[in-house]
Design a protein around this motif. Structure first.
Motif, PDB file in Angstrom:
ATOM      1  N   TYR A  56      -9.125 -23.743  56.926  1.00 39.61           N
ATOM      2  CA  TYR A  56      -8.610 -24.735  57.878  1.00 39.61           C
ATOM      3  C   TYR A  56      -8.651 -24.133  59.281  1.00 39.61           C
ATOM      4  O   TYR A  56      -7.633 -23.702  59.814  1.00 39.61           O
ATOM      5  N   PRO A  57      -9.799 -24.098  59.910  1.00 41.95           N
ATOM      6  CA  PRO A  57      -9.939 -23.331  61.150  1.00 41.95           C
ATOM      7  C   PRO A  57      -9.356 -23.979  62.398  1.00 41.95           C
ATOM      8  O   PRO A  57      -9.062 -23.280  63.368  1.00 41.95           O
ATOM      9  N   LEU A  58      -9.202 -25.301  62.426  1.00 44.40           N
ATOM     10  CA  LEU A  58      -8.867 -25.995  63.665  1.00 44.40           C
ATOM     11  C   LEU A  58      -7.427 -26.502  63.645  1.00 44.40           C
ATOM     12  O   LEU A  58      -7.057 -27.266  62.751  1.00 44.40           O
ATOM     13  N   PRO A  59      -6.586 -26.118  64.602  1.00 48.26           N
ATOM     14  CA  PRO A  59      -5.205 -26.606  64.645  1.00 48.26           C
ATOM     15  C   PRO A  59      -5.131 -28.111  64.877  1.00 48.26           C
ATOM     16  O   PRO A  59      -5.948 -28.685  65.614  1.00 48.26           O
ATOM     17  N   THR A  60      -4.163 -28.737  64.250  1.00 52.22           N
ATOM     18  CA  THR A  60      -3.985 -30.181  64.372  1.00 52.22           C
ATOM     19  C   THR A  60      -3.831 -30.615  65.826  1.00 52.22           C
ATOM     20  O   THR A  60      -4.427 -31.619  66.256  1.00 52.22           O
ATOM     21  N   LEU A  61      -3.033 -29.885  66.605  1.00 54.64           N
ATOM     22  CA  LEU A  61      -2.812 -30.270  68.001  1.00 54.64           C
ATOM     23  C   LEU A  61      -4.093 -30.139  68.819  1.00 54.64           C
ATOM     24  O   LEU A  61      -4.329 -30.926  69.742  1.00 54.64           O
ATOM     25  N   GLY A 106       2.098 -34.884  61.816  1.00 55.79           N
ATOM     26  CA  GLY A 106       1.130 -34.299  60.893  1.00 55.79           C
ATOM     27  C   GLY A 106       1.085 -32.789  60.842  1.00 55.79           C
ATOM     28  O   GLY A 106       0.230 -32.214  60.163  1.00 55.79           O
ATOM     29  N   ILE A 107       1.997 -32.100  61.524  1.00 53.45           N
ATOM     30  CA  ILE A 107       1.936 -30.638  61.568  1.00 53.45           C
ATOM     31  C   ILE A 107       2.249 -30.014  60.214  1.00 53.45           C
ATOM     32  O   ILE A 107       1.842 -28.888  59.921  1.00 53.45           O
ATOM     33  N   ASN A 108       2.972 -30.721  59.365  1.00 48.15           N
ATOM     34  CA  ASN A 108       3.290 -30.172  58.045  1.00 48.15           C
ATOM     35  C   ASN A 108       2.110 -30.240  57.084  1.00 48.15           C
ATOM     36  O   ASN A 108       2.175 -29.692  55.983  1.00 48.15           O
ATOM     37  N   ARG A 109       1.033 -30.900  57.484  1.00 46.32           N
ATOM     38  CA  ARG A 109      -0.162 -31.020  56.649  1.00 46.32           C
ATOM     39  C   ARG A 109      -1.306 -30.188  57.225  1.00 46.32           C
ATOM     40  O   ARG A 109      -1.437 -30.060  58.438  1.00 46.32           O
ATOM     41  N   TYR A 110      -2.145 -29.643  56.358  1.00 45.67           N
ATOM     42  CA  TYR A 110      -3.337 -28.953  56.829  1.00 45.67           C
ATOM     43  C   TYR A 110      -4.309 -29.976  57.428  1.00 45.67           C
ATOM     44  O   TYR A 110      -4.478 -31.085  56.894  1.00 45.67           O
ATOM     45  N   PRO A 111      -4.960 -29.627  58.513  1.00 45.83           N
ATOM     46  CA  PRO A 111      -5.949 -30.545  59.088  1.00 45.83           C
ATOM     47  C   PRO A 111      -7.245 -30.537  58.293  1.00 45.83           C
ATOM     48  O   PRO A 111      -7.471 -29.654  57.455  1.00 45.83           O
ATOM     49  N   GLU A 112      -8.106 -31.494  58.540  1.00 45.72           N
ATOM     50  CA  GLU A 112      -9.442 -31.468  57.957  1.00 45.72           C
ATOM     51  C   GLU A 112     -10.177 -30.216  58.447  1.00 45.72           C
ATOM     52  O   GLU A 112     -10.097 -29.870  59.626  1.00 45.72           O
ATOM     53  N   PRO A 113     -10.902 -29.538  57.577  1.00 49.55           N
ATOM     54  CA  PRO A 113     -11.647 -28.351  58.022  1.00 49.55           C
ATOM     55  C   PRO A 113     -12.631 -28.672  59.147  1.00 49.55           C
ATOM     56  O   PRO A 113     -12.764 -27.900  60.095  1.00 49.55           O
ATOM     57  N   GLN A 114     -13.305 -29.795  59.024  1.00 47.91           N
ATOM     58  CA  GLN A 114     -14.193 -30.296  60.061  1.00 47.91           C
ATOM     59  C   GLN A 114     -13.830 -31.770  60.280  1.00 47.91           C
ATOM     60  O   GLN A 114     -14.397 -32.658  59.639  1.00 47.91           O
ATOM     61  N   PRO A 115     -12.856 -32.046  61.156  1.00 52.66           N
ATOM     62  CA  PRO A 115     -12.334 -33.408  61.308  1.00 52.66           C
ATOM     63  C   PRO A 115     -13.432 -34.425  61.601  1.00 52.66           C
ATOM     64  O   PRO A 115     -14.164 -34.297  62.588  1.00 52.66           O
ATOM     65  N   ALA A 116     -13.529 -35.416  60.723  1.00 53.90           N
ATOM     66  CA  ALA A 116     -14.661 -36.345  60.754  1.00 53.90           C
ATOM     67  C   ALA A 116     -14.745 -37.110  62.062  1.00 53.90           C
ATOM     68  O   ALA A 116     -15.827 -37.270  62.637  1.00 53.90           O
ATOM     69  N   ARG A 117     -13.593 -37.611  62.538  1.00 52.71           N
ATOM     70  CA  ARG A 117     -13.623 -38.419  63.768  1.00 52.71           C
ATOM     71  C   ARG A 117     -14.049 -37.580  64.961  1.00 52.71           C
ATOM     72  O   ARG A 117     -14.905 -37.995  65.757  1.00 52.71           O
ATOM     73  N   ALA A 139     -24.120 -15.836  48.776  1.00 52.07           N
ATOM     74  CA  ALA A 139     -23.372 -15.866  47.512  1.00 52.07           C
ATOM     75  C   ALA A 139     -22.104 -16.706  47.596  1.00 52.07           C
ATOM     76  O   ALA A 139     -21.521 -17.056  46.564  1.00 52.07           O
ATOM     77  N   LEU A 140     -21.698 -17.047  48.837  1.00 48.20           N
ATOM     78  CA  LEU A 140     -20.489 -17.856  48.981  1.00 48.20           C
ATOM     79  C   LEU A 140     -20.763 -19.288  48.530  1.00 48.20           C
ATOM     80  O   LEU A 140     -21.835 -19.851  48.818  1.00 48.20           O
ATOM     81  N   PRO A 141     -19.825 -19.928  47.848  1.00 50.52           N
ATOM     82  CA  PRO A 141     -20.013 -21.334  47.483  1.00 50.52           C
ATOM     83  C   PRO A 141     -19.811 -22.232  48.689  1.00 50.52           C
ATOM     84  O   PRO A 141     -19.139 -21.846  49.653  1.00 50.52           O
ATOM     85  N   PRO A 142     -20.385 -23.422  48.670  1.00 48.87           N
ATOM     86  CA  PRO A 142     -20.114 -24.386  49.740  1.00 48.87           C
ATOM     87  C   PRO A 142     -18.624 -24.698  49.805  1.00 48.87           C
ATOM     88  O   PRO A 142     -17.902 -24.575  48.819  1.00 48.87           O
ATOM     89  N   VAL A 143     -18.178 -25.116  50.969  1.00 56.56           N
ATOM     90  CA  VAL A 143     -16.770 -25.471  51.147  1.00 56.56           C
ATOM     91  C   VAL A 143     -16.420 -26.627  50.226  1.00 56.56           C
ATOM     92  O   VAL A 143     -17.129 -27.643  50.173  1.00 56.56           O
ATOM     93  N   ASP A 144     -15.321 -26.486  49.463  1.00 56.23           N
ATOM     94  CA  ASP A 144     -14.975 -27.509  48.474  1.00 56.23           C
ATOM     95  C   ASP A 144     -13.723 -28.297  48.834  1.00 56.23           C
ATOM     96  O   ASP A 144     -13.159 -28.999  48.001  1.00 56.23           O
ATOM     97  N   ILE A 145     -13.256 -28.189  50.081  1.00 56.13           N
ATOM     98  CA  ILE A 145     -12.076 -28.948  50.504  1.00 56.13           C
ATOM     99  C   ILE A 145     -12.527 -30.341  50.933  1.00 56.13           C
ATOM    100  O   ILE A 145     -13.305 -30.497  51.874  1.00 56.13           O
ATOM    101  N   VAL A 146     -12.062 -31.360  50.224  1.00 50.59           N
ATOM    102  CA  VAL A 146     -12.485 -32.736  50.495  1.00 50.59           C
ATOM    103  C   VAL A 146     -11.660 -33.302  51.643  1.00 50.59           C
ATOM    104  O   VAL A 146     -10.427 -33.281  51.584  1.00 50.59           O
ATOM    105  N   PRO A 147     -12.285 -33.792  52.707  1.00 47.81           N
ATOM    106  CA  PRO A 147     -11.520 -34.399  53.789  1.00 47.81           C
ATOM    107  C   PRO A 147     -10.661 -35.560  53.284  1.00 47.81           C
ATOM    108  O   PRO A 147     -11.105 -36.355  52.454  1.00 47.81           O
ATOM    109  N   VAL A 148      -9.453 -35.652  53.791  1.00 46.08           N
ATOM    110  CA  VAL A 148      -8.510 -36.674  53.333  1.00 46.08           C
ATOM    111  C   VAL A 148      -9.075 -38.080  53.511  1.00 46.08           C
ATOM    112  O   VAL A 148      -8.927 -38.943  52.646  1.00 46.08           O
ATOM    113  N   GLU A 149      -9.741 -38.321  54.619  1.00 41.03           N
ATOM    114  CA  GLU A 149     -10.151 -39.678  54.945  1.00 41.03           C
ATOM    115  C   GLU A 149     -11.310 -40.194  54.085  1.00 41.03           C
ATOM    116  O   GLU A 149     -11.625 -41.374  54.135  1.00 41.03           O
TER     117      GLU A 149
END
Length: 552
Positions: free
Chosen positions: A247-252, A53-64, A15-25
């Motif tokens: 946003y599961p993965l820390p930027t560092l 970049g710590i003040n910004r949320y990271p990509e949920p699944q960082p593309a690179r 019943a959960l919708p797909p993740v709707d957070i669009v990666p920045v890149e």
């Protein structure tokens, strides 16, 4: 027909919708004006790389990073989900598929305790099918036991097994997956790099019911970053992605993983794995002589499984010495798992187990040097004439550094990613600096070394190289070259190479070369330098510091 993952998933997950957070890149890249996530636009009050970049949320699944990990495991990015370590991958699967009080998982004890822990947190039942007395899996007995469980959603297998190290043959895993068509089989390959096993990732992406767990914690030394992965078919991976936090993965952690997986680092990881495996085998043999060790099991991980007498007394002794091991009495009486550490740590552990070993004083060092122009990783072992692997992007320079190591009688791994689109200068200079620094680190306090150096003829050319590993940098170069380049290597850089090495090594290096052929002259310089190093770094048994000053 729906796929197996959809049929087995909890209704709440479907019943959960797909993740709707669009990666920045995906659209505008780094220039995107981010006014969507209620972030603070100002950088945090931190210094250096910590602030990036710590003040910004990271990509949920960082593309690179996802592309890098997919390439590492031989799958496509859509067949992989990045998790917060292996534990998170286990928890995600249980939360996706197991309904509290209804569904079950299976484990084969003794094995990794997190499988059962995650299931019990979710309220799922646990079916335990113990391994044999030798910690092997009896596939027939396992299948007979689990077929009685109508609501078995997940079957957890670990190969090499933690804590015993036993491998699970490929054919056994596939036989289980073929038999349990309505159950998802999770194969934990956390320790695969330390074994001779082949990953089953390529099989998992083709099947509905096989998932592979991988991690960067072990082979890549990123336990503190908490980066792992689940590998499986696209439908299953997409479904499990719904269970992730926003946003599961820390930027560092993302930055640490991307840096660690850079091509220049990979050969050093491979060398570290080879060393850990060799140290594991050596430790296993030495521990056989321990007066308190009854049995040593040497499997496929970066650890040994021991059975010891008087485990309580040993635990008190190790605690007093500040040595931590994992006691596993549930696996075997007096059972404990001993991780392979550094040379110093291994020696301390052996001593605690009553094993006396000579002080070999292995002179090995690693060095990483990153600038805006180059990324370099170096490993040297002055007491081994083993592997030589040099990739600077400049073939002739690779050949010259290989000559230094070959004639110096030591192993060398040196990898460089440099701005060769500008010219070769930065790569050549920075490789020399990093190489000299690694040599200096490997020499340590320089006790017992020969200290001084050599001359060499090569056809019509003649090179004299004198070195003094004194700790005091100085460079003298006498010679000239008619040609501007040898291949992509600028001959004018030869003097600069020896100056850079002298500075970072802490040595006086005097080079004099004469002849007609610039190739011969250059090669003679590097070969003579290797021979000078061979004489300079050789050590005797006295351990005496070769200086009347009492210090180098």
């Amino acid at each position: 027909m729906t796929n197996l993952a959809t049929r087995l998933a909890r209704p709440e997950v479907l019943a959960l919708p797909p993740v709707d957070i669009v990666p920045v890149e995906e659209v505008f890249g780094a220039d995107t004006i981010k006014l969507d996530a209620n972030e603070n636009p100002f950088a945090p009050l931190l210094e250096g790389s910590l602030s990036a970049g710590i003040n910004r949320y990271p990509e949920p699944q960082p593309a690179r990073l996802k592309r890098m990990m997919a390439a590492l495991y031989g799958v496509s990015p859509e067949q992989l989900i990045i998790t917060r370590g292996g534990d998170d991958g286990i928890d995600l699967l249980v939360r996706t598929f197991c309904r509290p009080g209804i569904d079950a998982i299976s484990v084969c004890s003794p094995t990794f305790s997190v499988y059962e822990h995650a299931a019990r947190l979710q309220g799922a039942r646990v079916l335990d099918v113990p391994l044999s007395a030798d910690f092997d899996l009896d596939v027939d007995a396992f299948l007979a036991a689990v077929r009685e469980e109508a609501s078995l959603k997940l079957a957890f297998l670990c190969s090499p097994n933690n804590p015993t190290g036993n491998p699970l043959p490929r054919e056994d895993v596939l036989r289980i997956a073929d038999a349990l068509t309505d159950t998802i089989v999770l194969l934990d390959e956390a320790y695969l790099e330390f074994s001779e096993l082949e990953s089953l990732a390529a099989e998992a992406v083709k099947r509905d019911n096989l998932v592979i767990l991988r991690t960067l914690s072990k082979a890549y030394g990123l336990a503190g970053a908490r980066i792992g992965a689940l590998v499986g078919n696209r439908e299953l991976i997409a479904l499990v992605t719904r269970v992730l936090p926003a946003y599961p993965l820390p930027t560092l952690s993302i930055a640490a993983a991307e840096t660690s997986l850079a091509p220049a680092r990979r050969p050093l990881h491979e060398e570290r794995i080879r060393k850990l495996k060799a140290d594991r085998d050596r430790m296993a043999g030495l521990l056989e002589a321990s007066p308190i060790v009854r049995k040593v099991r040497n499997g496929g991980g970066n650890f040994l499984f021991l059975e010891v007498d008087e485990p309580d007394a040993l635990a008190r002794k190790l605690q007093a010495l500040g040595i931590r091991v994992r006691f596993r009495a549930n696996a075997a009486p007096g059972g404990l798992r001993l991780t392979i550490g550094t040379d110093r740590e291994n020696k301390a552990a052996l001593s605690a187990f009553g094993v006396a070993i000579p002080d070999e004083g292995r002179r090995r060092a690693e060095l990483v040097r990153d600038t805006k122009e180059t990324r370099i990783a170096v490993a040297v072992d002055l007491d081994s004439e083993g592997q030589r692997r040099i990739e600077t992007g400049i073939p002739f320079y690779d050949h010259m550094l290989d000559q230094v190591a070959a004639h110096g009688g030591f192993s060398l791994t040196l990898m460089c990613e440099g701005d060769l689109e500008i010219d070769a200068h930065h790569s050549i200079e920075d490789c020399a600096i990093a190489f000299g620094g690694a040599l200096s680190k490997a020499l340590g306090d320089r006790r017992g070394i020969g200290r001084f150096g050599f001359s060499l003829p090569m056809d019509e050319a003649e090179a004299h190289v004198l070195i003094d590993l004194s700790g005091r940098p100085h460079s003298v170069f006498e010679g000239d070259f008619k040609a501007s380049h040898i291949g992509a290597y600028p001959t004018e850089m030869t003097e600069h190479v020896f100056t850079s090495i002298a500075t970072s090594l802490g040595a006086a290096i005097h080079v004099r070369v004469a002849g007609d052929n610039d190739h011969h002259k250059t090669e003679a310089c590097f070969k003579a330098f290797g021979r000078a190093l061979r004489q300079g770094v050789v050590r005797d048994a006295s351990g005496v510091l070769p200086s009347t000053k009492g210090v180098l």
